[in-house]
Design a protein around this motif. Structure first.
Motif, PDB file in Angstrom:
ATOM      1  N   ALA A   1       0.797  -1.766  -0.068  1.00  0.00           N
ATOM      2  CA  ALA A   1      -0.058  -0.544   0.112  1.00  0.00           C
ATOM      3  C   ALA A   1       0.982   1.179  -0.028  1.00  0.00           C
ATOM      4  CB  ALA A   1      -1.176   0.225   1.070  1.00  0.00           C
ATOM      5  N   THR A   2       2.147   1.116   0.814  1.00  0.00           N
ATOM      6  CA  THR A   2       2.836   1.918   0.750  1.00  0.00           C
ATOM      7  C   THR A   2       3.956   2.218   0.464  1.00  0.00           C
ATOM      8  OG1 THR A   2       3.969   1.321   2.700  1.00  0.00           O
ATOM      9  CG2 THR A   2       2.012   3.093   3.587  1.00  0.00           C
ATOM     10  N   GLY A   3       5.103   1.564  -0.123  1.00  0.00           N
ATOM     11  CA  GLY A   3       5.339   0.975  -0.883  1.00  0.00           C
ATOM     12  C   GLY A   3       6.791   1.439  -0.419  1.00  0.00           C
ATOM     13  N   ALA A   4       6.703   0.822   0.854  1.00  0.00           N
ATOM     14  CA  ALA A   4       7.804   1.138   1.925  1.00  0.00           C
ATOM     15  C   ALA A   4       8.057  -0.046   1.952  1.00  0.00           C
ATOM     16  CB  ALA A   4       6.896   0.995   3.474  1.00  0.00           C
ATOM     17  N   PHE A   5       9.469  -0.329   2.640  1.00  0.00           N
ATOM     18  CA  PHE A   5      10.660  -1.630   2.629  1.00  0.00           C
ATOM     19  C   PHE A   5      11.522  -1.933   3.698  1.00  0.00           C
ATOM     20  CE2 PHE A   5      10.496  -0.155  -2.180  1.00  0.00           C
ATOM     21  CZ  PHE A   5      10.840  -1.677  -2.857  1.00  0.00           C
ATOM     22  N   ASP A   6      11.305  -2.558   4.092  1.00  0.00           N
ATOM     23  CA  ASP A   6      11.788  -3.473   5.573  1.00  0.00           C
ATOM     24  C   ASP A   6      13.274  -4.443   5.137  1.00  0.00           C
ATOM     25  OD1 ASP A   6      12.581  -3.598   8.207  1.00  0.00           O
ATOM     26  OD2 ASP A   6      10.815  -5.044   8.568  1.00  0.00           O
ATOM     27  N   PRO A   7      14.428  -3.559   5.510  1.00  0.00           N
ATOM     28  CA  PRO A   7      15.270  -2.548   5.440  1.00  0.00           C
ATOM     29  C   PRO A   7      14.922  -1.811   5.216  1.00  0.00           C
ATOM     30  CG  PRO A   7      16.605  -4.613   5.134  1.00  0.00           C
ATOM     31  CD  PRO A   7      15.481  -5.159   5.272  1.00  0.00           C
ATOM     32  N   ASP A   8      14.797  -0.724   5.416  1.00  0.00           N
ATOM     33  CA  ASP A   8      14.664   0.454   4.539  1.00  0.00           C
ATOM     34  C   ASP A   8      16.710   1.545   3.742  1.00  0.00           C
ATOM     35  OD1 ASP A   8      15.326   1.534   6.896  1.00  0.00           O
ATOM     36  OD2 ASP A   8      14.183   3.415   7.101  1.00  0.00           O
ATOM     37  N   ARG A   9      17.070   0.470   4.328  1.00  0.00           N
ATOM     38  CA  ARG A   9      18.921   0.976   4.109  1.00  0.00           C
ATOM     39  C   ARG A   9      19.360  -0.375   4.049  1.00  0.00           C
ATOM     40  NH1 ARG A   9      20.544   6.440   4.250  1.00  0.00           N
ATOM     41  NH2 ARG A   9      18.829   7.635   5.956  1.00  0.00           N
ATOM     42  N   VAL A  10      20.928  -0.062   2.696  1.00  0.00           N
ATOM     43  CA  VAL A  10      21.069  -1.188   2.276  1.00  0.00           C
ATOM     44  C   VAL A  10      22.462  -0.852   2.029  1.00  0.00           C
ATOM     45  CG1 VAL A  10      19.878  -3.040   1.348  1.00  0.00           C
ATOM     46  CG2 VAL A  10      20.715  -1.205   0.101  1.00  0.00           C
ATOM     47  N   ALA A  11      23.556  -1.531   2.270  1.00  0.00           N
ATOM     48  CA  ALA A  11      25.297  -1.129   2.058  1.00  0.00           C
ATOM     49  C   ALA A  11      25.192  -0.756   0.465  1.00  0.00           C
ATOM     50  CB  ALA A  11      26.013  -2.077   2.919  1.00  0.00           C
ATOM     51  N   VAL A  12      25.708  -0.446   0.400  1.00  0.00           N
ATOM     52  CA  VAL A  12      26.244   0.433  -0.724  1.00  0.00           C
ATOM     53  C   VAL A  12      28.020   0.077  -1.078  1.00  0.00           C
ATOM     54  CG1 VAL A  12      24.522   1.791  -1.095  1.00  0.00           C
ATOM     55  CG2 VAL A  12      26.905   2.994  -0.415  1.00  0.00           C
ATOM     56  N   PHE A  13      28.564   0.065  -2.432  1.00  0.00           N
ATOM     57  CA  PHE A  13      29.703   0.368  -2.332  1.00  0.00           C
ATOM     58  C   PHE A  13      30.395   0.790  -4.275  1.00  0.00           C
ATOM     59  CE2 PHE A  13      27.647  -3.656  -0.350  1.00  0.00           C
ATOM     60  CZ  PHE A  13      28.447  -4.041   0.199  1.00  0.00           C
ATOM     61  N   CYS A  14      30.916   0.604  -4.614  1.00  0.00           N
ATOM     62  CA  CYS A  14      32.063   0.757  -5.159  1.00  0.00           C
ATOM     63  C   CYS A  14      32.044   3.001  -5.581  1.00  0.00           C
ATOM     64  CB  CYS A  14      31.398   0.546  -6.826  1.00  0.00           C
ATOM     65  SG  CYS A  14      31.978   0.664  -7.821  1.00  0.00           S
ATOM     66  N   LYS A  15      32.678   3.247  -6.671  1.00  0.00           N
ATOM     67  CA  LYS A  15      32.316   4.734  -6.574  1.00  0.00           C
ATOM     68  C   LYS A  15      31.040   4.885  -7.351  1.00  0.00           C
ATOM     69  CE  LYS A  15      36.975   4.789  -9.088  1.00  0.00           C
ATOM     70  NZ  LYS A  15      37.751   5.088 -10.719  1.00  0.00           N
ATOM     71  N   CYS A  16      30.293   4.405  -7.655  1.00  0.00           N
ATOM     72  CA  CYS A  16      28.841   4.243  -8.012  1.00  0.00           C
ATOM     73  C   CYS A  16      28.076   4.636  -6.898  1.00  0.00           C
ATOM     74  CB  CYS A  16      28.768   3.879  -9.029  1.00  0.00           C
ATOM     75  SG  CYS A  16      28.575   1.626  -8.962  1.00  0.00           S
ATOM     76  N   GLU A  17      28.493   4.273  -5.372  1.00  0.00           N
ATOM     77  CA  GLU A  17      27.165   4.226  -4.504  1.00  0.00           C
ATOM     78  C   GLU A  17      26.414   3.473  -4.814  1.00  0.00           C
ATOM     79  OE1 GLU A  17      28.290   7.655  -2.136  1.00  0.00           O
ATOM     80  OE2 GLU A  17      29.687   6.968  -1.224  1.00  0.00           O
ATOM     81  N   MET A  18      26.491   2.270  -4.902  1.00  0.00           N
ATOM     82  CA  MET A  18      25.240   1.534  -5.404  1.00  0.00           C
ATOM     83  C   MET A  18      25.237   0.661  -4.945  1.00  0.00           C
ATOM     84  SD  MET A  18      23.267   2.728  -7.405  1.00  0.00           S
ATOM     85  CE  MET A  18      22.282   1.875  -8.334  1.00  0.00           C
ATOM     86  N   PRO A  19      23.802  -0.451  -3.942  1.00  0.00           N
ATOM     87  CA  PRO A  19      23.864  -1.569  -3.630  1.00  0.00           C
ATOM     88  C   PRO A  19      24.400  -2.505  -4.691  1.00  0.00           C
ATOM     89  CG  PRO A  19      20.921   0.278  -3.090  1.00  0.00           C
ATOM     90  CD  PRO A  19      22.740   0.375  -4.203  1.00  0.00           C
ATOM     91  N   TYR A  20      24.183  -4.058  -3.645  1.00  0.00           N
ATOM     92  CA  TYR A  20      25.250  -4.876  -4.494  1.00  0.00           C
ATOM     93  C   TYR A  20      24.086  -5.673  -5.168  1.00  0.00           C
ATOM     94  CZ  TYR A  20      27.895  -9.851  -5.117  1.00  0.00           C
ATOM     95  OH  TYR A  20      27.654 -10.776  -5.821  1.00  0.00           O
ATOM     96  N   ASN A  21      24.218  -5.558  -6.579  1.00  0.00           N
ATOM     97  CA  ASN A  21      23.373  -6.856  -7.483  1.00  0.00           C
ATOM     98  C   ASN A  21      24.484  -8.199  -7.992  1.00  0.00           C
ATOM     99  OD1 ASN A  21      22.629  -7.512  -9.779  1.00  0.00           O
ATOM    100  ND2 ASN A  21      21.944  -6.069 -10.825  1.00  0.00           N
ATOM    101  N   PRO A  22      23.851  -8.973  -6.773  1.00  0.00           N
ATOM    102  CA  PRO A  22      24.329 -10.184  -7.133  1.00  0.00           C
ATOM    103  C   PRO A  22      24.306 -10.665  -8.374  1.00  0.00           C
ATOM    104  CG  PRO A  22      22.349 -10.748  -6.474  1.00  0.00           C
ATOM    105  CD  PRO A  22      22.689  -8.951  -6.055  1.00  0.00           C
TER     106      PRO A  22
END
Length: 228
Positions: free
Chosen positions: A129-150
């Motif tokens: 209904a709200t579009g909220a995620f749990d957890p609402d934060r994830v670690a980021v990596f690399c120069k681009c500071e993006m979360p890890y895509n496996p």
């Protein structure tokens, strides 16, 4: 007086004759979409019920949403086999189940030697209904500071242990696979950067333990809820 419906039986497991599989509470299943050409829905079986004669089974399911079905839509860091465990429950006919599948934890998925058609992973719960995620934060990596895509190959700096996308360090995936050692710009002079990376497949757990994080926010994209 109106005829009363016979009470339904609660079952812990049920044999699906049309696919010759037994399902039980907690199983992840693929369910037929009502729209031709659309991929099967992914769901978790929460309860199984049948009528008094043991036929016409229904399952109470908790839907997994694919990124493109969420309010924010698919983003760069979402894996091809990523799903979100939603708060959307339904009763569906057991006849719509096409087969069983496996929804892995994020950490377990990254350790798979090979990914099959029926393998998925989940790292977020999702409020439909709200579009909220749990957890609402994830670690980021690399120069681009993006979360890890496996799905993406990354190389690890031998000095600081940070992970980088090949394209972000000026090389290709093919070249990165041939590297024996790699030191990032901050840990080594520019001309000595590309010396890695056998570590593209090693220590995958380190990819989910970054110090920085990204807030997983919803966008204003229109959300289309699945039938049912």
């Amino acid at each position: 007086m109106p005829k009363q419906k016979a009470p339904r039986k609660q079952l812990k497991s049920y044999k699906l004759k049309h696919i010759n599989k037994t399902i039980q509470d907690g199983d992840a299943v693929l369910m037929r979409s009502s729209e031709p050409g659309k991929p099967s829905y992914v769901a978790r079986v929460e309860a199984i019920e049948t009528d008094a004669r043991g036929s016409h089974a229904k399952v109470r399911v908790r839907w997994y949403y694919r990124p493109e079905e969420s309010i924010g839509g698919r983003r760069q860091f979402h894996g091809a086999k990523e799903v979100f465990l939603s708060d959307h429950f339904d009763f569906q006919s057991a006849d719509t189940i096409e087969g069983k599948c496996k929804v892995h934890s994020f950490s377990s998925y990254t350790k798979l030697d090979s990914v099959g058609n029926d393998d998925f992973f989940c790292r977020f719960e999702y409020n439909s209904a709200t579009g909220a995620f749990d957890p609402d934060r994830v670690a980021v990596f690399c120069k681009c500071e993006m979360p890890y895509n496996p799905d993406d190959l990354m190389v690890q700096c031998e000095e600081c242990s940070e992970w980088f996308h090949p394209s972000c360090i000026g090389t290709t995936i093919e070249e990165a696979k041939k590297l024996d050692n790699f030191y990032c710009e901050e840990c080594s002079p520019q001309e000595q950067n590309l010396h890695n990376s056998n570590s593209t497949s090693k220590n995958r757990d380190a990819k989910v333990n970054g110090k920085r994080s990204l807030e997983v926010t919803k966008s204003k994209n229109k959300h289309t809820k699945r039938p049912g």
